[in-house]
Design a protein around this motif. Structure first.
Motif, PDB file in Angstrom:
ATOM      1  N   VAL A 121       7.985  -8.307  -2.280  1.00 21.38           N
ATOM      2  CA  VAL A 121       8.359  -8.206  -3.451  1.00 21.38           C
ATOM      3  C   VAL A 121       8.429  -9.781  -3.699  1.00 21.38           C
ATOM      4  O   VAL A 121       9.085 -10.575  -3.266  1.00 21.38           O
ATOM      5  N   GLY A 122       8.092  -9.862  -5.226  1.00 23.89           N
ATOM      6  CA  GLY A 122       8.423 -11.155  -5.866  1.00 23.89           C
ATOM      7  C   GLY A 122       9.509 -10.960  -7.098  1.00 23.89           C
ATOM      8  O   GLY A 122       9.086 -10.054  -7.765  1.00 23.89           O
ATOM      9  N   THR A 123      10.513 -11.498  -7.035  1.00 26.82           N
ATOM     10  CA  THR A 123      11.416 -11.468  -7.892  1.00 26.82           C
ATOM     11  C   THR A 123      11.354 -12.244  -9.131  1.00 26.82           C
ATOM     12  O   THR A 123      10.661 -13.242  -9.256  1.00 26.82           O
ATOM     13  N   GLY A 124      12.112 -11.944 -10.494  1.00 32.81           N
ATOM     14  CA  GLY A 124      12.082 -12.701 -11.763  1.00 32.81           C
ATOM     15  C   GLY A 124      11.495 -11.940 -12.829  1.00 32.81           C
ATOM     16  O   GLY A 124      10.778 -10.840 -12.551  1.00 32.81           O
ATOM     17  N   GLU A 125      11.712 -12.513 -13.731  1.00 33.07           N
ATOM     18  CA  GLU A 125      10.913 -11.988 -15.164  1.00 33.07           C
ATOM     19  C   GLU A 125      11.583 -10.612 -15.469  1.00 33.07           C
ATOM     20  O   GLU A 125      10.885  -9.640 -16.007  1.00 33.07           O
ATOM     21  N   GLY A 126      12.750 -10.306 -15.290  1.00 31.74           N
ATOM     22  CA  GLY A 126      13.517  -9.235 -15.526  1.00 31.74           C
ATOM     23  C   GLY A 126      13.043  -7.700 -14.695  1.00 31.74           C
ATOM     24  O   GLY A 126      12.991  -6.851 -15.157  1.00 31.74           O
ATOM     25  N   GLY A 127      12.543  -8.044 -13.836  1.00 32.98           N
ATOM     26  CA  GLY A 127      12.118  -6.991 -12.855  1.00 32.98           C
ATOM     27  C   GLY A 127      11.272  -7.647 -11.465  1.00 32.98           C
ATOM     28  O   GLY A 127      11.325  -9.017 -11.231  1.00 32.98           O
ATOM     29  N   VAL A 128      10.460  -6.945 -10.901  1.00 35.50           N
ATOM     30  CA  VAL A 128       9.863  -7.490  -9.550  1.00 35.50           C
ATOM     31  C   VAL A 128       8.428  -7.067  -9.584  1.00 35.50           C
ATOM     32  O   VAL A 128       7.996  -6.032 -10.399  1.00 35.50           O
ATOM     33  N   ALA A 129       7.646  -7.830  -9.034  1.00 43.04           N
ATOM     34  CA  ALA A 129       6.358  -7.306  -8.624  1.00 43.04           C
ATOM     35  C   ALA A 129       6.379  -7.017  -7.372  1.00 43.04           C
ATOM     36  O   ALA A 129       6.887  -7.639  -6.303  1.00 43.04           O
ATOM     37  N   MET A 130       5.519  -6.140  -7.038  1.00 43.96           N
ATOM     38  CA  MET A 130       5.478  -5.308  -5.314  1.00 43.96           C
ATOM     39  C   MET A 130       4.021  -5.518  -4.999  1.00 43.96           C
ATOM     40  O   MET A 130       3.201  -4.962  -5.744  1.00 43.96           O
ATOM     41  N   VAL A 131       3.849  -5.878  -3.771  1.00 45.40           N
ATOM     42  CA  VAL A 131       2.519  -5.810  -3.061  1.00 45.40           C
ATOM     43  C   VAL A 131       2.566  -4.885  -2.166  1.00 45.40           C
ATOM     44  O   VAL A 131       3.360  -4.747  -1.139  1.00 45.40           O
ATOM     45  N   ASP A 132       1.937  -3.694  -2.229  1.00 47.86           N
ATOM     46  CA  ASP A 132       1.902  -2.505  -1.769  1.00 47.86           C
ATOM     47  C   ASP A 132       3.207  -1.550  -1.864  1.00 47.86           C
ATOM     48  O   ASP A 132       4.435  -2.304  -1.987  1.00 47.86           O
ATOM     49  N   GLY A 133       3.225  -0.265  -1.737  1.00 46.27           N
ATOM     50  CA  GLY A 133       4.458   0.562  -2.234  1.00 46.27           C
ATOM     51  C   GLY A 133       4.872   1.500  -1.107  1.00 46.27           C
ATOM     52  O   GLY A 133       5.597   2.300  -1.504  1.00 46.27           O
ATOM     53  N   GLY A 134       4.652   1.375   0.006  1.00 43.52           N
ATOM     54  CA  GLY A 134       4.978   2.164   1.201  1.00 43.52           C
ATOM     55  C   GLY A 134       4.516   3.513   1.002  1.00 43.52           C
ATOM     56  O   GLY A 134       3.629   3.838  -0.014  1.00 43.52           O
ATOM     57  N   THR A 135       5.034   4.687   1.732  1.00 41.85           N
ATOM     58  CA  THR A 135       4.772   5.785   1.651  1.00 41.85           C
ATOM     59  C   THR A 135       5.540   6.402   0.479  1.00 41.85           C
ATOM     60  O   THR A 135       6.582   6.027   0.027  1.00 41.85           O
ATOM     61  N   ALA A 136       4.954   7.606  -0.050  1.00 40.28           N
ATOM     62  CA  ALA A 136       5.602   8.258  -1.157  1.00 40.28           C
ATOM     63  C   ALA A 136       7.317   8.991  -0.647  1.00 40.28           C
ATOM     64  O   ALA A 136       8.173   8.733  -1.690  1.00 40.28           O
ATOM     65  N   GLU A 137       7.372   9.230   0.526  1.00 43.66           N
ATOM     66  CA  GLU A 137       8.413   9.734   1.158  1.00 43.66           C
ATOM     67  C   GLU A 137       9.777   8.611   1.089  1.00 43.66           C
ATOM     68  O   GLU A 137      10.746   8.796   0.881  1.00 43.66           O
TER      69      GLU A 137
END
Ligand code: ZN
Length: 304
Positions: free
Chosen positions: A53-69
């Motif tokens: 997760v990259g933080t900043g700019e009023g939110g985050v950028a996420m590299v991959d999102g894990g499982t739906a569960e």
């Protein structure tokens, strides 16, 4: 020491983050663990796959999102990070459900979802692979990648440069890496795992020699200080990646020789090619060998 989102206060959370303590989301028993990587980047584990997760700019950028569960727990943990918030950008390193499980949660809110075009295509259709009795359903339109590329992609996240590139026909036919050069953090995607034998998903375009080439592509980006984030397992260094290159290179050459001598996947398993490396990776080595062997059928043609 547990912190329950959303009741955690920011200072307590910082102590938890700096101490490498796991964070529990309300209503979920398994923790999502947080590890700072510097420069506003964090490694989140326990969501079904490694997530950066990259933080900043009023939110985050996420590299991959894990499982739906696990996406609820993951998104809560990302929102509670210092400088955290909702996901404005999500990278899918490939189409597998361990990486795309948060798409349904973040897509409808208008997040940018970045992926290789082949990843988007696989996510538009149901996928049923011949080695398992299971179908992965297509994602709805608003959960699909909406910013795709073929070769390279550059952007900025929280003031940091981000460079993405394609690894042709490797773990699947849509694998990308996501590199943060300023922090020297390389998210390798499905081409690399450090705790398990990988799946060579030839049904959706991967193959063993392509994985070897993918590791070479990653090595070209690394120096001795690069922290490499595999799809699963602990962080790796350049030397670990070199060891994997040698291992998969040797296994693929031996598999090719076995195939050219007219033997079957069962024969390939019986050769125990992974034995020398068994201590290095857990999981199901026989499953890996079968898929790796089958993956060659579409690329090599033994003499009849
Ligand atoms: Zn995968």
């Amino acid at each position: 020491m547990d912190y329950r989102i959303p009741h955690v206060d920011r200072r307590g959370f910082m102590r938890a983050v700096l101490g490498g303590v796991a964070v529990r989301a309300a209503g979920q028993s398994a923790p999502v663990a947080v590890r700072p990587l510097g420069g506003g980047l964090f490694l989140l584990t326990g969501a079904g796959a490694n997530v950066v997760v990259g933080t900043g700019e009023g939110g985050v950028a996420m590299v991959d999102g894990g499982t739906a569960e696990r996406s609820r727990a993951l998104l809560a943990a990302a929102a509670a990070l210092p400088g955290g918030g909702p996901v404005h950008t999500l990278f899918n390193t490939h189409w597998h459900p361990d990486q795309t499980g948060a798409n349904r949660a973040v897509g409808p809110s208008g997040a940018r979802i970045v992926a290789h075009e082949n990843t988007r295509l696989w996510l538009t259709t149901d996928v049923a692979r011949p080695w398992e009795d299971r179908t992965f359903p297509a994602l709805p339109e608003d959960a699909l990648p909406n910013d795709t590329f073929y070769e390279t992609y550059r952007t900025r996240v929280g003031g940091q440069r981000v460079e993405c590139g394609y690894m042709l026909q490797a773990h699947t036919d849509g694998d990308i890496y996501v590199f943060f050069p300023e922090e020297n953090v390389l998210v390798a995607g499905g081409v690399v795992s450090s705790d398990d034998w990988p799946l060579v998903d030839w049904w959706t375009g991967g193959w063993i020699n392509g994985m070897v080439d993918g590791i070479r592509t990653l090595l070209d980006l690394c120096d001795d200080d690069t922290r490499i984030v595999p799809a699963s397992g602990p962080l790796m260094a350049r030397a670990d990646l070199e060891a994997q290159l040698a291992m998969y290179g040797e296994i693929s050459q031996r598999l090719r020789a076995i195939m050219y001598s007219g033997l079957s996947p069962a024969d390939a398993v019986a050769e125990r090619l992974t034995e020398t490396y068994a201590a290095r990776l857990g999981g199901d080595a026989d499953f890996f060998i079968r898929r790796a062997f089958e993956s060659m059928w579409g690329h090599f043609t033994p003499d009849a």
